[in-house]
Design an enzyme around this catalytic site. Sequence first.
Site, PDB file in Angstrom:
ATOM      1  N   MET A  48       1.086  -1.131  -0.163  1.00  0.00           N
ATOM      2  CA  MET A  48       0.056   0.051   0.117  1.00  0.00           C
ATOM      3  C   MET A  48       0.949   1.215  -0.019  1.00  0.00           C
ATOM      4  O   MET A  48       2.097   1.155   0.365  1.00  0.00           O
ATOM      5  CB  MET A  48      -0.916  -0.071   1.263  1.00  0.00           C
ATOM      6  N   VAL A  49       0.281   2.307  -0.562  1.00  0.00           N
ATOM      7  CA  VAL A  49       0.997   3.615  -0.572  1.00  0.00           C
ATOM      8  C   VAL A  49       1.237   4.384   0.863  1.00  0.00           C
ATOM      9  O   VAL A  49       0.138   4.343   1.564  1.00  0.00           O
ATOM     10  CB  VAL A  49       0.271   4.678  -1.632  1.00  0.00           C
ATOM     11  N   CYS A  93      -2.648  -3.131  -7.153  1.00  0.00           N
ATOM     12  CA  CYS A  93      -3.118  -1.859  -6.748  1.00  0.00           C
ATOM     13  C   CYS A  93      -4.118  -1.303  -7.741  1.00  0.00           C
ATOM     14  O   CYS A  93      -3.990  -1.223  -9.118  1.00  0.00           O
ATOM     15  CB  CYS A  93      -2.024  -0.586  -6.688  1.00  0.00           C
ATOM     16  N   HIS A 116      -4.639 -11.553  -4.306  1.00  0.00           N
ATOM     17  CA  HIS A 116      -5.629 -11.145  -3.608  1.00  0.00           C
ATOM     18  C   HIS A 116      -6.906 -11.503  -4.288  1.00  0.00           C
ATOM     19  O   HIS A 116      -7.116 -11.285  -5.515  1.00  0.00           O
ATOM     20  CB  HIS A 116      -5.505  -9.597  -3.780  1.00  0.00           C
ATOM     21  N   ALA A 124      -3.665  -6.388   5.225  1.00  0.00           N
ATOM     22  CA  ALA A 124      -3.248  -4.977   5.092  1.00  0.00           C
ATOM     23  C   ALA A 124      -4.051  -4.112   5.648  1.00  0.00           C
ATOM     24  O   ALA A 124      -3.550  -3.504   6.767  1.00  0.00           O
ATOM     25  CB  ALA A 124      -3.521  -4.641   3.524  1.00  0.00           C
TER      26      ALA A 124
END
Length: 327
Positions: free
Chosen positions: A1-2, A83, A150, A207
Amino acid sequence: MVDNSELPFRMLCRRYGAGAAYTPMLHSRIFSENEKHRDMEFTTCKEDRPLFVQFCANDPDILLQAAKIVEGHCDYVDINFGCPQRIARRGYYGAFLMDNLPLVKSLVQNLSENLRVPVACKIRIFPRLEDTLTYAKMIEEAGASLVAVHGRTRDEKDGKKFRADWDAIKAVKDALRIPVLANGNIRHMDDVKSCLEHTGADGVLSAEPLLENPALFAGFRTKEWKEDCDEDSGLDQADLAIEYLKLCEQYPVPWRMIRSHVHKMLGDWFRVHPQVREEFNAQNKLTFEWLHDMVKRLKELGGGVPLYRGNSSSQHTSSNGLAASSA
Protein backbone atom coordinates in the site's frame (compact mmCIF):
# COMPACT_ATOMS: atom_id res chain seq x y z
CA MET A 1 0.00 0.00 0.00
CA VAL A 2 1.08 3.58 -0.57
CA ASP A 3 2.60 5.38 2.45
CA ASN A 4 2.07 2.44 4.81
CA SER A 5 4.29 -0.39 6.06
CA GLU A 6 7.36 1.80 6.43
CA LEU A 7 10.19 0.58 8.69
CA PRO A 8 8.79 1.50 12.16
CA PHE A 9 5.41 -0.05 11.34
CA ARG A 10 7.07 -3.17 9.92
CA MET A 11 9.11 -3.55 13.09
CA LEU A 12 5.98 -3.16 15.23
CA CYS A 13 4.19 -5.86 13.22
CA ARG A 14 7.20 -8.16 13.49
CA ARG A 15 7.20 -7.62 17.25
CA TYR A 16 3.64 -8.94 17.25
CA GLY A 17 4.00 -12.04 15.13
CA ALA A 18 4.36 -11.03 11.47
CA GLY A 19 6.78 -13.47 9.87
CA ALA A 20 7.65 -11.16 6.97
CA ALA A 21 6.79 -7.69 5.72
CA TYR A 22 6.43 -5.64 2.56
CA THR A 23 7.65 -2.09 2.05
CA PRO A 24 5.17 0.53 0.86
CA MET A 25 4.61 0.46 -2.89
CA LEU A 26 7.53 2.37 -4.41
CA HIS A 27 7.34 4.06 -7.81
CA SER A 28 10.17 2.50 -9.81
CA ARG A 29 10.92 5.50 -12.02
CA ILE A 30 11.03 8.07 -9.21
CA PHE A 31 12.95 5.64 -7.01
CA SER A 32 15.60 4.99 -9.64
CA GLU A 33 16.04 8.67 -10.57
CA ASN A 34 15.82 10.54 -7.27
CA GLU A 35 18.30 9.80 -4.48
CA LYS A 36 16.54 12.10 -2.01
CA HIS A 37 13.28 10.23 -2.63
CA ARG A 38 15.03 6.89 -2.09
CA ASP A 39 16.57 8.00 1.20
CA MET A 40 13.21 9.24 2.46
CA GLU A 41 10.94 6.46 1.24
CA PHE A 42 13.07 3.33 1.76
CA THR A 43 14.83 2.56 5.02
CA THR A 44 15.62 -0.77 6.60
CA CYS A 45 17.79 -2.39 9.27
CA LYS A 46 19.35 -5.79 9.87
CA GLU A 47 16.34 -6.97 11.93
CA ASP A 48 13.95 -6.06 9.13
CA ARG A 49 13.94 -9.48 7.46
CA PRO A 50 12.45 -11.32 5.66
CA LEU A 51 11.64 -8.27 3.56
CA PHE A 52 9.76 -7.81 0.29
CA VAL A 53 10.59 -4.52 -1.47
CA GLN A 54 7.53 -3.65 -3.53
CA PHE A 55 7.56 -1.64 -6.76
CA CYS A 56 4.98 -0.47 -9.24
CA ALA A 57 6.21 -0.20 -12.81
CA ASN A 58 5.33 -0.29 -16.49
CA ASP A 59 8.83 -0.23 -18.01
CA PRO A 60 11.02 -3.37 -17.61
CA ASP A 61 14.34 -1.51 -17.82
CA ILE A 62 13.38 1.20 -15.34
CA LEU A 63 12.04 -1.44 -12.94
CA LEU A 64 15.32 -3.34 -13.17
CA GLN A 65 17.29 -0.17 -12.37
CA ALA A 66 15.23 0.36 -9.24
CA ALA A 67 15.40 -3.28 -8.21
CA LYS A 68 19.19 -3.36 -8.56
CA ILE A 69 19.43 -0.62 -5.94
CA VAL A 70 17.62 -2.67 -3.28
CA GLU A 71 18.50 -6.27 -4.12
CA GLY A 72 21.23 -6.34 -1.49
CA HIS A 73 18.82 -5.19 1.22
CA CYS A 74 15.89 -7.58 0.82
CA ASP A 75 14.80 -11.18 0.36
CA TYR A 76 12.39 -10.58 -2.54
CA VAL A 77 11.77 -7.83 -5.05
CA ASP A 78 8.01 -7.66 -5.47
CA ILE A 79 6.07 -6.27 -8.43
CA ASN A 80 2.70 -4.86 -7.46
CA PHE A 81 0.13 -5.91 -10.05
CA GLY A 82 -2.70 -5.53 -7.54
CA CYS A 83 -3.18 -1.81 -6.83
CA PRO A 84 -6.72 -0.87 -8.04
CA GLN A 85 -6.68 2.81 -7.08
CA ARG A 86 -7.14 5.81 -9.39
CA ILE A 87 -3.47 6.73 -9.05
CA ALA A 88 -2.58 3.35 -10.57
CA ARG A 89 -5.00 3.91 -13.44
CA ARG A 90 -3.49 7.33 -14.15
CA GLY A 91 0.07 6.02 -13.95
CA TYR A 92 -0.72 2.82 -15.84
CA TYR A 93 0.58 0.32 -13.31
CA GLY A 94 -0.72 -2.04 -10.63
CA ALA A 95 -3.93 -3.89 -11.46
CA PHE A 96 -4.38 -1.88 -14.67
CA LEU A 97 -1.63 -3.91 -16.30
CA MET A 98 -4.02 -6.89 -16.23
CA ASP A 99 -5.14 -5.58 -19.63
CA ASN A 100 -1.60 -5.97 -21.02
CA LEU A 101 -0.31 -9.45 -20.20
CA PRO A 102 2.72 -9.25 -22.54
CA LEU A 103 3.95 -6.26 -20.52
CA VAL A 104 3.34 -8.10 -17.25
CA LYS A 105 5.37 -11.03 -18.57
CA SER A 106 8.26 -8.82 -19.67
CA LEU A 107 8.41 -7.03 -16.30
CA VAL A 108 8.66 -10.34 -14.43
CA GLN A 109 11.03 -11.96 -16.90
CA ASN A 110 13.47 -9.06 -16.99
CA LEU A 111 13.79 -9.08 -13.20
CA SER A 112 14.01 -12.85 -12.82
CA GLU A 113 16.81 -13.04 -15.39
CA ASN A 114 18.89 -10.20 -13.95
CA LEU A 115 18.52 -10.13 -10.15
CA ARG A 116 20.37 -12.09 -7.47
CA VAL A 117 17.22 -12.26 -5.30
CA PRO A 118 13.93 -13.95 -6.22
CA VAL A 119 11.00 -12.08 -7.76
CA ALA A 120 7.53 -12.04 -6.17
CA CYS A 121 4.28 -10.68 -7.61
CA LYS A 122 1.07 -9.45 -5.98
CA ILE A 123 -1.96 -9.98 -8.19
CA ARG A 124 -5.75 -9.71 -8.18
CA ILE A 125 -8.14 -12.19 -9.71
CA PHE A 126 -10.09 -11.82 -12.97
CA PRO A 127 -13.89 -12.22 -12.97
CA ARG A 128 -13.39 -15.55 -14.82
CA LEU A 129 -11.37 -18.23 -13.03
CA GLU A 130 -9.87 -19.46 -16.30
CA ASP A 131 -8.37 -16.03 -16.93
CA THR A 132 -6.96 -15.91 -13.40
CA LEU A 133 -5.24 -19.28 -13.83
CA THR A 134 -3.80 -18.31 -17.21
CA TYR A 135 -2.49 -15.09 -15.65
CA ALA A 136 -0.90 -16.81 -12.64
CA LYS A 137 0.69 -19.55 -14.76
CA MET A 138 2.16 -16.95 -17.11
CA ILE A 139 3.74 -15.12 -14.17
CA GLU A 140 5.20 -18.38 -12.86
CA GLU A 141 6.59 -19.27 -16.29
CA ALA A 142 8.13 -15.79 -16.60
CA GLY A 143 10.27 -16.56 -13.56
CA ALA A 144 8.39 -15.46 -10.46
CA SER A 145 9.35 -17.41 -7.34
CA LEU A 146 6.26 -16.49 -5.30
CA VAL A 147 2.79 -15.11 -6.00
CA ALA A 148 0.49 -13.35 -3.53
CA VAL A 149 -3.14 -13.52 -4.65
CA HIS A 150 -5.67 -10.95 -3.52
CA GLY A 151 -8.97 -12.76 -3.91
CA ARG A 152 -10.87 -9.76 -5.27
CA THR A 153 -11.14 -8.34 -8.77
CA ARG A 154 -9.78 -4.96 -9.82
CA ASP A 155 -13.22 -3.41 -9.43
CA GLU A 156 -13.81 -4.86 -5.95
CA LYS A 157 -11.90 -2.18 -4.05
CA ASP A 158 -14.05 -2.10 -0.92
CA GLY A 159 -12.87 -4.95 1.30
CA LYS A 160 -15.84 -4.55 3.64
CA LYS A 161 -18.35 -4.75 0.80
CA PHE A 162 -16.77 -7.58 -1.21
CA ARG A 163 -15.60 -10.86 0.33
CA ALA A 164 -12.35 -12.23 -1.03
CA ASP A 165 -12.76 -15.37 -3.13
CA TRP A 166 -10.76 -18.04 -1.30
CA ASP A 167 -11.88 -20.65 -3.85
CA ALA A 168 -10.04 -18.73 -6.56
CA ILE A 169 -6.92 -18.55 -4.39
CA LYS A 170 -7.13 -22.31 -3.81
CA ALA A 171 -7.38 -22.88 -7.57
CA VAL A 172 -4.24 -20.80 -8.13
CA LYS A 173 -2.41 -22.66 -5.38
CA ASP A 174 -3.38 -26.01 -6.92
CA ALA A 175 -2.26 -24.86 -10.38
CA LEU A 176 1.19 -23.50 -9.50
CA ARG A 177 4.43 -25.09 -8.32
CA ILE A 178 5.75 -21.97 -6.57
CA PRO A 179 4.59 -20.74 -3.14
CA VAL A 180 1.28 -18.87 -3.06
CA LEU A 181 0.23 -16.38 -0.37
CA ALA A 182 -3.46 -15.61 0.25
CA ASN A 183 -4.71 -12.06 0.71
CA GLY A 184 -8.22 -10.96 1.69
CA ASN A 185 -10.58 -11.39 4.68
CA ILE A 186 -7.71 -11.68 7.22
CA ARG A 187 -9.04 -9.79 10.23
CA HIS A 188 -7.88 -12.00 13.13
CA MET A 189 -6.11 -15.30 13.75
CA ASP A 190 -9.19 -17.44 13.26
CA ASP A 191 -9.30 -16.05 9.72
CA VAL A 192 -5.65 -16.99 9.28
CA LYS A 193 -6.37 -20.58 10.29
CA SER A 194 -9.52 -20.81 8.15
CA CYS A 195 -7.81 -19.31 5.11
CA LEU A 196 -4.81 -21.65 5.28
CA GLU A 197 -7.11 -24.66 5.66
CA HIS A 198 -9.41 -23.55 2.83
CA THR A 199 -6.83 -22.47 0.27
CA GLY A 200 -3.81 -24.61 1.10
CA ALA A 201 -1.76 -21.43 0.71
CA ASP A 202 1.76 -21.18 2.04
CA GLY A 203 0.95 -18.09 4.07
CA VAL A 204 -1.41 -15.14 4.40
CA LEU A 205 -1.19 -11.37 4.06
CA SER A 206 -3.09 -8.68 5.89
CA ALA A 207 -3.27 -4.99 5.01
CA GLU A 208 -6.20 -2.79 6.13
CA PRO A 209 -7.03 -4.73 9.35
CA LEU A 210 -3.36 -4.60 10.35
CA LEU A 211 -3.31 -0.80 10.16
CA GLU A 212 -5.91 -0.70 12.92
CA ASN A 213 -4.48 -3.61 14.88
CA PRO A 214 -0.75 -4.26 14.31
CA ALA A 215 -0.92 -7.03 16.95
CA LEU A 216 -3.28 -9.13 14.81
CA PHE A 217 -0.75 -11.90 14.15
CA ALA A 218 -0.07 -12.30 17.87
CA GLY A 219 -3.69 -13.29 18.44
CA PHE A 220 -5.09 -9.91 19.54
CA ARG A 221 -8.39 -8.78 18.07
CA THR A 222 -10.45 -5.60 18.15
CA LYS A 223 -13.88 -5.36 19.77
CA GLU A 224 -15.51 -5.73 16.33
CA TRP A 225 -14.26 -9.33 16.13
CA LYS A 226 -14.43 -10.25 19.83
CA GLU A 227 -15.64 -13.78 20.63
CA ASP A 228 -17.63 -14.59 23.79
CA CYS A 229 -14.68 -16.49 25.25
CA ASP A 230 -12.13 -13.72 24.58
CA GLU A 231 -10.77 -11.71 27.50
CA ASP A 232 -9.35 -8.22 27.93
CA SER A 233 -5.69 -8.70 26.98
CA GLY A 234 -4.39 -5.76 28.99
CA LEU A 235 -3.18 -4.23 25.72
CA ASP A 236 -4.98 -1.53 23.77
CA GLN A 237 -4.41 0.48 20.60
CA ALA A 238 -3.05 3.44 22.55
CA ASP A 239 -0.31 1.15 23.89
CA LEU A 240 0.48 0.11 20.32
CA ALA A 241 0.55 3.75 19.23
CA ILE A 242 3.10 4.53 21.93
CA GLU A 243 5.26 1.60 20.80
CA TYR A 244 4.97 2.81 17.23
CA LEU A 245 6.01 6.36 18.10
CA LYS A 246 9.08 5.11 19.96
CA LEU A 247 10.04 3.06 16.89
CA CYS A 248 9.59 6.18 14.73
CA GLU A 249 12.02 8.03 16.99
CA GLN A 250 14.48 5.18 16.48
CA TYR A 251 13.86 4.87 12.73
CA PRO A 252 12.84 8.31 11.34
CA VAL A 253 10.25 8.39 8.54
CA PRO A 254 8.17 11.18 6.94
CA TRP A 255 5.59 12.75 9.23
CA ARG A 256 2.78 12.10 6.75
CA MET A 257 3.25 8.36 7.36
CA ILE A 258 3.27 8.80 11.14
CA ARG A 259 0.11 10.93 11.02
CA SER A 260 -1.67 8.31 8.92
CA HIS A 261 -0.76 5.41 11.21
CA VAL A 262 -1.73 7.28 14.38
CA HIS A 263 -5.13 8.05 12.84
CA LYS A 264 -5.69 4.38 12.00
CA MET A 265 -4.51 2.98 15.34
CA LEU A 266 -6.43 5.48 17.45
CA GLY A 267 -9.59 5.61 15.35
CA ASP A 268 -11.75 4.01 18.05
CA TRP A 269 -10.42 6.43 20.66
CA PHE A 270 -10.98 9.46 18.41
CA ARG A 271 -14.60 8.44 17.90
CA VAL A 272 -15.07 8.65 21.68
CA HIS A 273 -13.11 11.90 21.98
CA PRO A 274 -13.57 13.78 18.68
CA GLN A 275 -12.21 16.98 20.19
CA VAL A 276 -8.78 15.34 20.53
CA ARG A 277 -8.96 14.23 16.90
CA GLU A 278 -9.73 17.82 15.88
CA GLU A 279 -6.70 19.06 17.83
CA PHE A 280 -4.58 16.41 16.11
CA ASN A 281 -5.83 17.38 12.66
CA ALA A 282 -5.17 21.06 13.40
CA GLN A 283 -1.46 20.44 14.05
CA ASN A 284 0.42 21.60 10.95
CA LYS A 285 3.73 20.57 12.47
CA LEU A 286 3.87 17.46 14.66
CA THR A 287 6.45 16.58 17.30
CA PHE A 288 6.92 13.35 19.22
CA GLU A 289 6.46 15.25 22.48
CA TRP A 290 3.05 16.50 21.31
CA LEU A 291 1.98 13.06 20.08
CA HIS A 292 3.01 11.28 23.28
CA ASP A 293 1.11 13.91 25.27
CA MET A 294 -1.97 13.42 23.06
CA VAL A 295 -1.95 9.65 23.65
CA LYS A 296 -1.50 10.24 27.38
CA ARG A 297 -4.51 12.59 27.41
CA LEU A 298 -6.62 10.03 25.55
CA LYS A 299 -5.78 7.37 28.13
CA GLU A 300 -6.58 9.76 30.98
CA LEU A 301 -9.93 10.67 29.38
CA GLY A 302 -10.81 6.98 29.24
CA GLY A 303 -13.32 5.30 26.99
CA GLY A 304 -10.77 3.41 24.96
CA VAL A 305 -11.52 -0.12 23.87
CA PRO A 306 -9.09 -2.91 24.83
CA LEU A 307 -7.76 -5.51 22.48
CA TYR A 308 -9.05 -8.99 23.22
CA ARG A 309 -7.36 -12.35 23.23
CA GLY A 310 -8.58 -15.89 23.72
CA ASN A 311 -6.84 -19.19 24.38
CA SER A 312 -7.45 -20.63 20.90
CA SER A 313 -4.65 -22.64 19.32
CA SER A 314 -5.25 -20.60 16.16
CA GLN A 315 -3.12 -17.88 17.75
CA HIS A 316 -0.12 -19.99 16.77
CA THR A 317 -1.12 -20.64 13.18
CA SER A 318 1.65 -18.41 11.88
CA SER A 319 4.14 -21.16 12.77
CA ASN A 320 2.54 -23.28 10.05
CA GLY A 321 2.29 -20.56 7.42
CA LEU A 322 3.86 -17.19 6.71
CA ALA A 323 1.97 -14.34 8.33
CA ALA A 324 2.97 -11.14 6.57
CA SER A 325 2.26 -7.45 6.80
CA SER A 326 1.42 -6.02 3.40
CA ALA A 327 0.02 -2.73 4.64
